[in-house]
Write a protein that holds these residues in place. Structure first.
Motif, PDB file in Angstrom:
ATOM      1  N   ILE A   1      -7.635   8.722 -13.258  1.00  0.00           N
ATOM      2  CA  ILE A   1      -6.745   7.570 -13.410  1.00  0.00           C
ATOM      3  C   ILE A   1      -7.562   6.419 -13.995  1.00  0.00           C
ATOM      4  O   ILE A   1      -8.638   6.099 -13.490  1.00  0.00           O
ATOM      5  CB  ILE A   1      -6.144   7.140 -12.055  1.00  0.00           C
ATOM      6  CG1 ILE A   1      -5.518   8.347 -11.335  1.00  0.00           C
ATOM      7  CG2 ILE A   1      -5.110   6.043 -12.263  1.00  0.00           C
ATOM      8  CD1 ILE A   1      -4.393   8.997 -12.085  1.00  0.00           C
ATOM      9  N   THR A   2      -7.060   5.814 -15.067  1.00  0.00           N
ATOM     10  CA  THR A   2      -7.807   4.755 -15.740  1.00  0.00           C
ATOM     11  C   THR A   2      -7.689   3.419 -15.005  1.00  0.00           C
ATOM     12  O   THR A   2      -6.778   3.227 -14.192  1.00  0.00           O
ATOM     13  CB  THR A   2      -7.304   4.559 -17.179  1.00  0.00           C
ATOM     14  OG1 THR A   2      -5.955   4.087 -17.142  1.00  0.00           O
ATOM     15  CG2 THR A   2      -7.357   5.873 -17.948  1.00  0.00           C
ATOM     16  N   ALA A   3      -8.590   2.501 -15.348  1.00  0.00           N
ATOM     17  CA  ALA A   3      -8.581   1.177 -14.729  1.00  0.00           C
ATOM     18  C   ALA A   3      -7.296   0.426 -15.068  1.00  0.00           C
ATOM     19  O   ALA A   3      -6.735  -0.282 -14.227  1.00  0.00           O
ATOM     20  CB  ALA A   3      -9.799   0.371 -15.201  1.00  0.00           C
ATOM     21  N   SER A   4      -6.793   0.584 -16.287  1.00  0.00           N
ATOM     22  CA  SER A   4      -5.562  -0.104 -16.688  1.00  0.00           C
ATOM     23  C   SER A   4      -4.355   0.427 -15.912  1.00  0.00           C
ATOM     24  O   SER A   4      -3.440  -0.330 -15.573  1.00  0.00           O
ATOM     25  CB  SER A   4      -5.328   0.050 -18.196  1.00  0.00           C
ATOM     26  OG  SER A   4      -5.210   1.418 -18.556  1.00  0.00           O
ATOM     27  N   GLU A   5      -4.355   1.728 -15.613  1.00  0.00           N
ATOM     28  CA  GLU A   5      -3.265   2.306 -14.830  1.00  0.00           C
ATOM     29  C   GLU A   5      -3.307   1.812 -13.385  1.00  0.00           C
ATOM     30  O   GLU A   5      -2.261   1.522 -12.790  1.00  0.00           O
ATOM     31  CB  GLU A   5      -3.349   3.838 -14.882  1.00  0.00           C
ATOM     32  CG  GLU A   5      -2.949   4.409 -16.229  1.00  0.00           C
ATOM     33  CD  GLU A   5      -3.244   5.896 -16.359  1.00  0.00           C
ATOM     34  OE1 GLU A   5      -2.540   6.581 -17.108  1.00  0.00           O
ATOM     35  OE2 GLU A   5      -4.189   6.375 -15.684  1.00  0.00           O
ATOM     36  N   ILE A   6      -4.515   1.706 -12.825  1.00  0.00           N
ATOM     37  CA  ILE A   6      -4.670   1.157 -11.474  1.00  0.00           C
ATOM     38  C   ILE A   6      -4.186  -0.292 -11.451  1.00  0.00           C
ATOM     39  O   ILE A   6      -3.511  -0.727 -10.508  1.00  0.00           O
ATOM     40  CB  ILE A   6      -6.151   1.224 -11.024  1.00  0.00           C
ATOM     41  CG1 ILE A   6      -6.596   2.691 -10.847  1.00  0.00           C
ATOM     42  CG2 ILE A   6      -6.356   0.452  -9.726  1.00  0.00           C
ATOM     43  CD1 ILE A   6      -5.911   3.424  -9.724  1.00  0.00           C
TER      44      ILE A   6
ATOM     45  N   PHE B   1       0.813  -1.208   0.000  1.00  0.00           N
ATOM     46  CA  PHE B   1       0.000   0.000   0.000  1.00  0.00           C
ATOM     47  C   PHE B   1       0.850   1.263   0.000  1.00  0.00           C
ATOM     48  O   PHE B   1       0.480   2.269  -0.584  1.00  0.00           O
ATOM     49  CB  PHE B   1      -0.958  -0.003   1.198  1.00  0.00           C
ATOM     50  CG  PHE B   1      -2.274  -0.649   0.881  1.00  0.00           C
ATOM     51  CD1 PHE B   1      -3.348   0.101   0.478  1.00  0.00           C
ATOM     52  CD2 PHE B   1      -2.407  -2.018   0.954  1.00  0.00           C
ATOM     53  CE1 PHE B   1      -4.550  -0.497   0.160  1.00  0.00           C
ATOM     54  CE2 PHE B   1      -3.598  -2.640   0.646  1.00  0.00           C
ATOM     55  CZ  PHE B   1      -4.688  -1.876   0.249  1.00  0.00           C
ATOM     56  N   MET B   2       1.997   1.207   0.680  1.00  0.00           N
ATOM     57  CA  MET B   2       2.886   2.358   0.674  1.00  0.00           C
ATOM     58  C   MET B   2       3.359   2.643  -0.757  1.00  0.00           C
ATOM     59  O   MET B   2       3.332   3.793  -1.217  1.00  0.00           O
ATOM     60  CB  MET B   2       4.086   2.093   1.579  1.00  0.00           C
ATOM     61  CG  MET B   2       5.077   3.255   1.640  1.00  0.00           C
ATOM     62  SD  MET B   2       6.564   2.842   2.589  1.00  0.00           S
ATOM     63  CE  MET B   2       7.336   1.646   1.486  1.00  0.00           C
ATOM     64  N   LEU B   3       3.785   1.574  -1.472  1.00  0.00           N
ATOM     65  CA  LEU B   3       4.229   1.734  -2.855  1.00  0.00           C
ATOM     66  C   LEU B   3       3.084   2.196  -3.749  1.00  0.00           C
ATOM     67  O   LEU B   3       3.248   3.082  -4.589  1.00  0.00           O
ATOM     68  CB  LEU B   3       4.797   0.409  -3.376  1.00  0.00           C
ATOM     69  CG  LEU B   3       6.107  -0.071  -2.728  1.00  0.00           C
ATOM     70  CD1 LEU B   3       6.456  -1.476  -3.228  1.00  0.00           C
ATOM     71  CD2 LEU B   3       7.243   0.892  -3.029  1.00  0.00           C
TER      72      LEU B   3
ATOM     73  N   ALA C   1      -0.119  -4.066  -9.615  1.00  0.00           N
ATOM     74  CA  ALA C   1       0.801  -5.162  -9.932  1.00  0.00           C
ATOM     75  C   ALA C   1       2.225  -4.845  -9.489  1.00  0.00           C
ATOM     76  O   ALA C   1       2.910  -5.669  -8.875  1.00  0.00           O
ATOM     77  CB  ALA C   1       0.769  -5.456 -11.434  1.00  0.00           C
ATOM     78  N   LEU C   2       2.690  -3.635  -9.777  1.00  0.00           N
ATOM     79  CA  LEU C   2       4.047  -3.227  -9.402  1.00  0.00           C
ATOM     80  C   LEU C   2       4.221  -3.192  -7.884  1.00  0.00           C
ATOM     81  O   LEU C   2       5.247  -3.631  -7.351  1.00  0.00           O
ATOM     82  CB  LEU C   2       4.364  -1.850  -9.999  1.00  0.00           C
ATOM     83  CG  LEU C   2       4.549  -1.804 -11.519  1.00  0.00           C
ATOM     84  CD1 LEU C   2       4.679  -0.350 -11.982  1.00  0.00           C
ATOM     85  CD2 LEU C   2       5.767  -2.614 -11.942  1.00  0.00           C
ATOM     86  N   ALA C   3       3.208  -2.671  -7.185  1.00  0.00           N
ATOM     87  CA  ALA C   3       3.278  -2.585  -5.721  1.00  0.00           C
ATOM     88  C   ALA C   3       3.328  -3.978  -5.101  1.00  0.00           C
ATOM     89  O   ALA C   3       4.109  -4.233  -4.177  1.00  0.00           O
ATOM     90  CB  ALA C   3       2.064  -1.811  -5.187  1.00  0.00           C
TER      91      ALA C   3
ATOM     92  N   MET D   1       2.973   5.766  -5.658  1.00  0.00           N
ATOM     93  CA  MET D   1       2.934   5.833  -7.127  1.00  0.00           C
ATOM     94  C   MET D   1       1.667   6.517  -7.620  1.00  0.00           C
ATOM     95  O   MET D   1       1.694   7.295  -8.577  1.00  0.00           O
ATOM     96  CB  MET D   1       3.050   4.429  -7.718  1.00  0.00           C
ATOM     97  CG  MET D   1       4.421   3.788  -7.548  1.00  0.00           C
ATOM     98  SD  MET D   1       4.622   2.216  -8.427  1.00  0.00           S
ATOM     99  CE  MET D   1       3.529   1.154  -7.462  1.00  0.00           C
ATOM    100  N   LEU D   2       0.542   6.247  -6.952  1.00  0.00           N
ATOM    101  CA  LEU D   2      -0.728   6.864  -7.332  1.00  0.00           C
ATOM    102  C   LEU D   2      -0.680   8.378  -7.109  1.00  0.00           C
ATOM    103  O   LEU D   2      -1.158   9.164  -7.939  1.00  0.00           O
ATOM    104  CB  LEU D   2      -1.863   6.237  -6.520  1.00  0.00           C
ATOM    105  CG  LEU D   2      -3.292   6.696  -6.860  1.00  0.00           C
ATOM    106  CD1 LEU D   2      -3.638   6.328  -8.300  1.00  0.00           C
ATOM    107  CD2 LEU D   2      -4.289   6.061  -5.901  1.00  0.00           C
ATOM    108  N   LYS D   3      -0.091   8.765  -5.987  1.00  0.00           N
ATOM    109  CA  LYS D   3       0.029  10.190  -5.661  1.00  0.00           C
ATOM    110  C   LYS D   3       0.882  10.920  -6.704  1.00  0.00           C
ATOM    111  O   LYS D   3       0.532  12.013  -7.168  1.00  0.00           O
ATOM    112  CB  LYS D   3       0.655  10.328  -4.265  1.00  0.00           C
ATOM    113  CG  LYS D   3       0.744  11.756  -3.748  1.00  0.00           C
ATOM    114  CD  LYS D   3       1.340  11.732  -2.347  1.00  0.00           C
ATOM    115  CE  LYS D   3       1.547  13.140  -1.808  1.00  0.00           C
ATOM    116  NZ  LYS D   3       2.142  13.114  -0.443  1.00  0.00           N
TER     117      LYS D   3
END
Length: 337
Positions: A232-237, A208-210, A242-244, A214-216
């Motif tokens: 923010i799009t669904a694909s970006e979320i 969640f921190m990551l 995934a990265l987090a 990244m979202l911020k």
């Protein structure tokens, strides 16, 4: 409806969908983590190969062993986690704004505060839902011998299966797992592995921190480009989730293996090398008999499963939150009219 409740329900919904999509991978991964037969281990089947072996020898249903309690556990875990996460997050944001009024900070929640919020939410979640995951682990690792073809077992495991089949003429279900756990250690048995699981709180905390960081940054970039900061799009979320999760899984995977070993069935009178009295005993025996490689069994499968599940969860959860808020805002508008 409160923001915390919206996030809690959305988290539960997202978790259920992610679990349904990735459950066979989770079953195979749990078996990889708890595998203790050197003969079977030397075969070194890949994830797809192991899934094929389970289907061939035990049937399709074993890939979904423990699905029902797992779905209950997922809904409970994600609901509890997101509910308390939002409550703690709101308090952290209020505290940050208060500090800004006093000339300290910019009013935003920092990385450390995000980590603390996620950790507190995770601890509440673990203490409330650990019994469910003990049952799920038992059902995932329980093997069913096919009448047509039998998988390769060590003599100790084969003897145990013969004893189990004599005692359990009916399919192994949730009630069997509950009785088994209670019979072994009483009520305390349902909190087996709680210590490494509490330490594993660092996984979603790091995740969640990551994710929040990244979202911020992405929203700030959108704002600087004079675009809608919330667009923010669904694909970006999906990608951010995934990265987090990838980063969090790589760091904390050894603890997950220890937890699975403690929660899996331990054969009475079996090989003492694989009979664990507690967390420290499990870690010591794994290092002594399996080396550090033992802590990374099935990691490739886990990365695929957990990253995919987390990405789907984040995407679905955010879309559900957005949809519910939109519906509520329309309802308020219609009421005012």
């Amino acid at each position: 409806m409160s923001d915390a409740l919206i996030n809690g329900l959305a988290g539960a919904g997202g978790g259920i969908i992610a679990q349904l999509l990735t459950y066979p991978l989770q079953t195979v991964n749990t078996r990889q983590q708890t595998e203790r037969d050197p003969k079977r281990e030397k075969r070194k089947l890949g994830t797809i190969g192991q899934m094929y072996q389970v289907v061939k020898h035990e049937g399709w249903d074993r890939l979904y062993g423990g699905l029902t309690p797992s779905l209950v556990g997922t809904a409970a875990s994600q609901g509890v986690y997101y509910y308390f996460y939002q409550i703690f997050r709101n308090k952290a944001e209020a505290s940050a704004l208060e500090r800004m009024k006093n000339g300290i900070g910019d009013g935003s929640v920092g990385m450390f505060s995000s980590l603390v919020v996620a950790a507190l939410s995770g601890c509440v979640n673990v203490l409330l839902t650990n019994p469910i995951w003990v049952i799920v682990t038992r059902m995932q690792t329980h093997t069913k011998i096919s009448k047509q073809s039998k998988p390769i077992y060590s003599p100790a495991v084969a003897a145990n299966e013969a004893a189990v089949s004599a005692i359990e003429p009916t399919p192994y279900g949730t009630s069997h797992a509950i009785q088994e756990v209670y019979g072994e250690a009483g009520v305390r048995g349902f909190w087996k592995g709680v210590l490494p699981t509490l330490i594993m709180v660092s996984n979603p905390s790091i995740q969640f921190m990551l994710y929040e960081t990244m979202l911020k940054k992405l929203r700030k970039r959108r704002a600087s480009q004079k675009k809608d900061s919330g667009g923010i799009t669904a694909s970006e979320i999906f990608l951010l989730g995934a990265l987090a999760k990838l980063g969090a899984t790589v760091v904390t995977y050894p603890l997950l293996v220890v937890k699975s070993r403690l929660q899996a069935k331990q054969v009475a009178g079996g090989d003492k090398r694989h009979h664990y009295k507690g967390t420290c005993d499990a870690i010591g025996k794994m290092i002594h008999y399996e080396g550090f490689a033992g802590f990374y069994k099935g990691m490739n499968t886990k990365i695929v499963q957990s990253v995919l599940a987390a990405a789907v969860l984040f995407m679905v959860k955010e879309e559900l939150v957005r949809g519910v808020r939109l519906l509520l805002s329309k309802k308020v508008t219609n009421t005012v009219r």
